[in-house]
Design an enzyme around this catalytic site. Structure first.
Site, PDB file in Angstrom:
ATOM      1  N   HIS A 434       0.816  -1.212   0.000  1.00  0.00           N
ATOM      2  CA  HIS A 434       0.000   0.000   0.000  1.00  0.00           C
ATOM      3  C   HIS A 434       0.853   1.267   0.000  1.00  0.00           C
ATOM      4  CE1 HIS A 434      -2.165   3.270   2.111  1.00  0.00           C
ATOM      5  NE2 HIS A 434      -3.095   2.947   1.231  1.00  0.00           N
ATOM      6  N   CYS A 765      36.378   3.017 -23.694  1.00  0.00           N
ATOM      7  CA  CYS A 765      35.639   3.059 -22.428  1.00  0.00           C
ATOM      8  C   CYS A 765      36.588   3.583 -21.352  1.00  0.00           C
ATOM      9  CB  CYS A 765      35.092   1.683 -22.062  1.00  0.00           C
ATOM     10  SG  CYS A 765      36.314   0.357 -22.048  1.00  0.00           S
TER      11      CYS A 765
END
Length: 808
Positions: A434, A765
């Site tokens: 909830h 990279c």
């Protein structure tokens, strides 16, 4: 029985069986029942199982109200309501509910309900157990869910319980939370009615139940089915009373026949809701889950994949009807008697599916502080303020707007206060509880399942709640600075040079995939091994070599649930890499095989039993040299097995394998042979194999290396280290470490041109293009195919490269 049912249908004024209900019947039977009828009628033939049942129509609600003559009195009760006055809201809500319960159910309406229940008992057995579910005529809309606003009653048997539950269900149209929700969404209280769904109970008290979504609830990533599950009836998951298990299934490859789970997380599942004792007025109750059951997943892989198939079929059906993609929020339950899986509710997802897709907001925490609590992050935002511990509903009035709500768990009765919170933290609950659902709707961060937050945090304490760091949400002590980046994605031009990302953490993959990119140029396997596996692979292959009982116990603890300890490594690694590959599918994802140094390997659990001590591990027994060596060959076989699983079982053939720190051509041949022996043969099933170009020898002999590999990724850090003779781990000579050195730049140029000459992919990279714009410009001029960057640099460099290409 069908003949009797048909006669009954003709006589019934207020009853509609699911088989006669369609999605267009929301005004008649409400959103929940309309969806159940639609699925029962249209999807049962496709194998999606829905329990049979019927709806008591919204007309019945108005019949109850008008027969009792209470409509004007109800309107008077609601007139002039200030929902921010919690005490007044509670008083008025109770009075409205009492009026409806006091009205009772007229005899002719009750006769219809009773007759329909009798027919259900003929189908399922005398005095059959049913679930009584509310279905408001304004709920389950694509933009407002109304989820949990009215009541559900489980394990109802016999006429007496049925009548009471129906009366209370009608009254639940005026729960405090439903009243507040209607006001917030501008719905007139008296233009909304309530239908009741009465359906056969699924005996999930003897098995499991849960919630699933056809997207990732935190990022909105739409290519997964996200499933949560726990033991017993499903109310505990919805209420946040348990931390459930989580599963992710990748939809695109599932549709192609690759039935594989890309990720699983185990929850503690401490309690389960079961039927109450015989003769008790308490129709359900919670009991403790045995430790052994908590430590294992509550669903088999086959069950997870069956549910994923249901979810995809449901989403496809509603998408076809709507004419646009319609992500769904679905409740499921497994029957412990038959083993069958059932869908008990489905509604449109109303948070992520409504977000604008052309604007990207990214929250960044600028500094960190002492950690007070950790749990599962909900949303991707950061908030700070004063904490307020609220122990139960009775203390809600103490909460002040703008505070951080700290609670054991929340229920729909808390919603009027939750709407005023800056953030929410709960001890219990998972991503579909909830508190999580409401915080997403409100657009505020929440950390759920934090276990001891109410003990570690004090009322009045200043805290920062961060959900911007991946799967794990953190509550920090103090007010910490953060900033938000806003990026418009509309009309964003892509450069010719591919801009890719460096990534190690799978938890960030779905979120980062939203940033415009060309794939992953470097997925670091080390992060997954270090963070999720934690154990040296050779310690799993040869546990008998470990003499320390404490270490052995730790390994046993981490690998519990796995008959074969090696499977633990393969599954965890494949799921980590698979999550990244799925997030960026079908773009290329280049995963670098493990590149720990010996001192880093030794720090893994059990690692010291398998690693030599080296004076300079940076240029020692690392990368390719390990993979064919007897000291690590069996560990490397596990890496290969995991990558094979990602490509073949998961169907993620966008995965490219990259070999790091490969010193010599002969070494490359040995590594490729070892990979082939373990099922990763270059060229087979489209497998591409790249090599890190980070040793001067890789550049000098690039023509020879090109015969063995499909691409090169220039590692500027190691290449600079070895070109300049500077140990990049040494602070003493750090001043001499500079990727812009002419010698290094010349080496990079030679690598790019050598790759071009051999029709091989060239990429870089490293951090240099992010730190130095002139390096990025140099790479673009040289014609490099791709630049792979840390995520926080991607957009900045994309814009720079686009501008450079325009000038050049």
């Amino acid at each position: 029985m069908n003949e009797v049912r048909n006669i009954m249908k003709q006589d019934a004024k207020y009853i509609r069986w699911f088989e006669d209900v369609r999605n267009e019947d929301v005004p008649l039977v409400g959103g929940k029942n309309a969806s159940l009828g639609e699925m029962y009628s249209e999807l049962s033939t496709e194998g999606v199982k829905i329990p049979d049942g019927f709806a008591v129509t919204a007309g019945a609600y108005w019949y109850v109200v008008n027969t009792a003559g209470i409509l004007d009195e109800l309107k008077g009760v609601m007139a002039g309501l200030d929902k921010t006055n919690i005490k007044d809201l509670e008083r008025r809500g109770k009075k409205a509910r009492d009026l409806i319960i006091g009205a009772g159910i007229p005899d002719d309406l009750w006769a219809e309900i009773k007759a329909a229940y009798d027919r259900l008992c003929e189908e399922y057995g005398a005095d059959t157990d049913v679930a009584i579910r509310s279905s408001a005529t304004a709920e389950d809309l694509p933009t407002a869910s109304f989820a949990g606003q009215q009541e559900t009653y489980l394990n109802i048997r016999g006429y007496h319980e049925l009548k009471q539950a129906c009366s209370r269900c009608f009254a639940s149209l005026f729960t405090d939370r439903a009243i507040s929700y209607r006001i917030d969404n501008n719905f007139d209280h008296f233009k909304v009615a309530l239908s009741i769904g009465i359906m056969k109970m699924v005996r999930s008290d003897l098995a499991t139940s849960g919630v699933m979504f056809t997207l990732d609830t935190e990022t909105g990533f739409r290519d997964v089915v996200f499933i949560t599950g726990s033991y017993g009836l499903g109310e505990n998951i919805v209420q946040g009373a348990v931390n459930p298990d989580e599963y992710y299934v990748f939809k695109p490859t599932f549709r192609k026949g690759h039935r594989a789970i890309i990720r699983k997380n185990i929850g503690d599942k401490r309690i389960k809701m079961i039927y109450g004792r015989g003769g008790s007025k308490v129709l359900t109750r919670n009991v403790e889950v045995p430790e052994a059951d908590r430590r294992r997943f509550c669903l088999t892989d086959d069950d997870v994949l069956t549910l994923a198939g249901y979810a995809i079929a449901i989403e496809d059906h509603y998408t076809k009807k709507a004419g646009e993609t319609r992500p769904m929020d679905i409740e499921w339950a497994k029957d412990g008697n038959t083993g069958d899986l059932f869908i008990v509710q489905a509604r449109p997802e109303t948070v992520q599916s409504q977000k604008a897709l052309d604007v990207l907001l990214t929250y960044h925490l600028d500094k960190k502080g002492p950690v007070l609590a950790r749990g599962k992050s909900v949303g991707e935002k950061v908030a700070n303020g004063k904490a307020r511990i609220v122990p139960d509903v009775a203390h809600l009035s103490s909460f002040q707007p703008g505070e951080i709500l700290i609670a054991d768990t929340t229920t729909p009765d808390w919603e009027p206060v939750m709407k005023t919170a800056a953030a929410i933290v709960t001890n219990r609950g998972g991503r579909t509880c909830h508190a999580a659902i409401v915080s997403r709707e409100l657009g505020i961060p929440a950390v759920v399942g934090a276990e001891d937050a109410t003990e570690k945090i004090s009322t009045g304490q200043e805290v920062t709640v961060s959900c911007a760091e991946g799967y794990e949400g953190t509550v920090y002590d103090g007010i910490l600075p953060f900033h938000v980046e806003k990026l418009s994605l509309s009309n964003l031009k892509r450069p010719r040079t591919k801009i890719m990302m460096n990534l190690g953490n799978p938890e960030e993959a779905f979120s980062l995939s939203m940033i415009p990119n060309d794939g992953i140029g470097l997925a670091r396997m080390e992060f997954i091994i270090n963070s999720y596996i934690k154990i040296h692979p050779m310690a799993l292959v040869h546990p008998e070599r470990i003499t320390d009982a404490t270490v052995r116990n730790t390994i046993d603890e981490l690998t519990s649930g796995y008959e074969n300890k090696e499977d633990y490594f393969v599954e965890k690694l494949s799921q980590g890499v698979g999550t990244i590959a799925a997030a960026f599918y079908p773009k290329p994802v280049v995963v670098r095989l493990s590149d720990f140094k010996t001192n880093e390997y030794a720090s893994l659990i059990g690692g010291k039993y398998f690693e030599p001590e080296e004076d300079n591990p940076m240029i020692g027994f690392r990368g390719a040299s390990r993979y064919y060596d007897e000291r690590y060959r069996e560990g490397f076989a596990l890496e290969c097995k995991a990558m094979k699983r990602v490509r073949e079982e998961m169907g993620l053939n966008n995965l490219i394998i990259m070999v790091p720190f490969c010193r010599r051509v002969e070494e490359a041949e040995k590594v490729l042979a070892e990979m082939a022996k373990n099922g990763l043969k270059r060229g087979e099933n489209g497998l591409l194999v790249y090599v890190m170009c980070e040793i001067p020898n890789n550049v000098i002999l690039i023509d020879e290396f090109s015969k063995l590999f499909d691409g090169f990724s220039i590692g500027s850090n190691d290449l600079t280290q070895l070109m300049l003779g500077v140990d990049r781990d040494s602070a003493l000579v750090a001043r001499d470490f500079d990727e812009r050195d002419p010698g290094v730049m010349k080496m990079i140029s030679m690598a790019i041109q050598g790759a071009k000459r051999n029709n091989r992919h060239s990429g870089l990279c490293g951090q240099a293009p992010s730190d130095y714009p002139e390096v990025a410009e140099f790479l673009v001029k040289e014609g490099i195919d791709s630049i792979s960057l840390n995520p926080d640099s991607v957009m900045k460099i994309t814009l720079k490269v686009t501008e450079m290409e325009g000038r050049l």
